[in-house]
Design a protein around this motif. Structure first.
Motif, PDB file in Angstrom:
ATOM      1  N   SER A 153      70.161  60.127   1.564  1.00  8.81           N
ATOM      2  CA  SER A 153      68.892  60.490   2.192  1.00  8.81           C
ATOM      3  C   SER A 153      68.229  59.243   2.766  1.00  8.81           C
ATOM      4  N   PRO A 154      68.025  59.169   4.080  1.00  9.40           N
ATOM      5  CA  PRO A 154      67.460  57.965   4.689  1.00  9.40           C
ATOM      6  C   PRO A 154      65.961  57.813   4.431  1.00  9.40           C
ATOM      7  N   ARG A 155      65.502  56.564   4.479  1.00  7.17           N
ATOM      8  CA  ARG A 155      64.083  56.256   4.428  1.00  7.17           C
ATOM      9  C   ARG A 155      63.670  55.740   5.799  1.00  7.17           C
ATOM     10  N   LYS A 156      62.444  55.967   6.145  1.00  3.99           N
ATOM     11  CA  LYS A 156      62.006  55.649   7.506  1.00  3.99           C
ATOM     12  C   LYS A 156      61.832  54.148   7.730  1.00  3.99           C
ATOM     13  N   GLN A 157      61.475  53.396   6.673  1.00  6.00           N
ATOM     14  CA  GLN A 157      61.114  52.007   6.906  1.00  6.00           C
ATOM     15  C   GLN A 157      61.897  50.999   6.077  1.00  6.00           C
ATOM     16  N   SER A 158      62.147  51.276   4.796  1.00  2.85           N
ATOM     17  CA  SER A 158      62.713  50.247   3.927  1.00  2.85           C
ATOM     18  C   SER A 158      64.094  50.615   3.409  1.00  2.85           C
TER      19      SER A 158
END
Length: 395
Positions: free
Chosen positions: A81-86
């Motif tokens: 699951s990707p994170r938008k910033q970190s």
């Protein structure tokens, strides 16, 4: 022609330095599909410490491990699951060690199905190239080693797929136990055009393709390439059939298509997976001749697994079969837990140098894993890359 001068000393030093950097961190990742988990192993040249870190990129695609100023990265077999910033920082084992092992649980996304493999061809089946559907009357077959023509264009007018081994026995069973119909074992009630010992009739100009090449029987002889003398198949004395092994061939389906062959390890993986499906077992005794005392024992431990490794030259993950293997003089021996498991063993015969090829490919595949993962009890652990849909896609 004047040869360029090479600084041998510096060249060797550079090679040694590059190898040392490559071996500093060995990253290996398996996608455990059934439990939706990434299993991660890392081998270090020195023990881990508080500065050793593992992260997954913000887009959920790249795993990076940093240790004592060295960094290794691999593209994951499936995105987390990707994170938008970190980036995602992973928790490593607290006890310092040169061999790290940890897991990452995947979150199943809506519409992702069985894990949304990036190659898009995960169908769970065994992909087999060069079936009757793709071969044509203009097909030309060559020796893959010296390019000599074995079957000329126009020699085979029609191609047919052979049924799997034991087809006559299965038809016999189906006739006797056909569902929803009364049946009897009285003689003469059912007239069939075959028996359990039936053989397919050969026709001139008709070629047949199969998933497994012939094991060979008494009186059969090898088919040698007239140029390089490689054993490319068997001549069956009982039927008069010429059985060519796909492993040793190159094929062009028409005059405008290039001659193509496939990697040895993919053919060997295909062979093992077909034998597993046909015989209904995952454990095999592999021999060259019926009277061989020395045999190769195989356990197809995981038939279908997606793997990423820092030892793979490609940045993409690959589709593999994980195989446990060992040489033994007595196929009945075994005191360890795996050997004691109550699983049936099948038999598989390989021709010529195919046994050596299989062992070499298993050993090479094992090098994709860290050293600690290459052995289990008294078994060696290897990987064989599998065919994917892209291997048989029209060029």
């Amino acid at each position: 022609m004047t040869q360029p001068l090479v600084d041998v000393k510096n060249s060797k030093a550079s090679t040694k330095q590059n190898r040392k950097r490559h071996d500093m961190i060995h990253l290996y990742v398996e996608h455990l599909l059934n439990i939706k988990t990434l299993s991660i192993q890392a081998s270090l040249t020195t023990v881990s410490n508080k500065e050793t870190k593992a992260t997954i990129s913000a887009d959920g695609a790249i795993l990076t491990l940093t240790h004592e100023g060295e960094t290794a990265s691999v593209k994951l077999p499936v995105n987390v699951s990707p994170r938008k910033q970190s980036n995602i920082t992973l928790t490593l084992p607290a006890v310092p060690s040169r061999e790290l092992s940890f897991r990452v649980q995947l979150e199943e996304k809506e519409g992702q199905g069985h894990g949304a493999f990036p190659d898009g061809d995960r169908d769970g089946g065994n992909v087999v190239p060069w079936t009757a559907e793709v071969l044509t009357p203009e097909t030309e077959i060559r020796c893959r080693y010296c390019d000599s023509i074995l079957v000329s264009r126009g020699m085979i007018r029609t191609w047919k797929n052979l049924p799997s081994e034991g087809w006559a026995e299965m038809m016999e069973f189906w006739h006797c136990h056909k569902p929803h119909e009364p049946h009897s074992h009285s003689k003469g009630e059912v007239q069939k055009g075959y028996t359990a010992s039936s053989q397919l009739a050969l026709e001139s100009g008709v070629g047949m393709t199969a998933t497994l090449h012939s094991d060979g029987q008494g009186g059969d002889s090898g088919i040698l390439c007239s140029q390089c003398k490689t054993t490319t198949g068997l001549f069956e004395a009982s039927t008069g059939a010429y059985n060519l092994s796909k492993l040793h061939l190159s094929v062009s389906t028409n005059p405008t298509s290039s001659t193509a062959n496939h990697e040895t390890q993919k053919w060997l993986a295909c062979l093992l997976l077909c034998a597993m499906d046909i015989q209904g077992v995952r454990k095999f005794v592999v021999r060259k001749n019926a009277d061989d005392a020395s045999v190769l024992r195989l356990w197809i431990f995981t038939p279908d697994i997606n793997v990423s490794s820092s030892a793979i030259s490609s940045t993409e993950s690959g589709r593999f079969a994980k195989v446990l293997w060992q040489h033994t003089e007595d196929p009945q021996r075994g005191s360890d837990k795996l050997n004691a498991a109550s699983l049936s063993e099948g038999e598989l015969k390989l021709q010529g140098g195919e046994m050596k090829m299989l062992c070499a490919m298993l050993k090479k595949g094992g090098e994709l894993m860290p050293e600690a993962a290459r052995h289990f009890q008294d078994w060696n652990v290897g990987l064989l890359e599998r065919f994917t849909a892209s291997d048989i896609a029209p060029s």
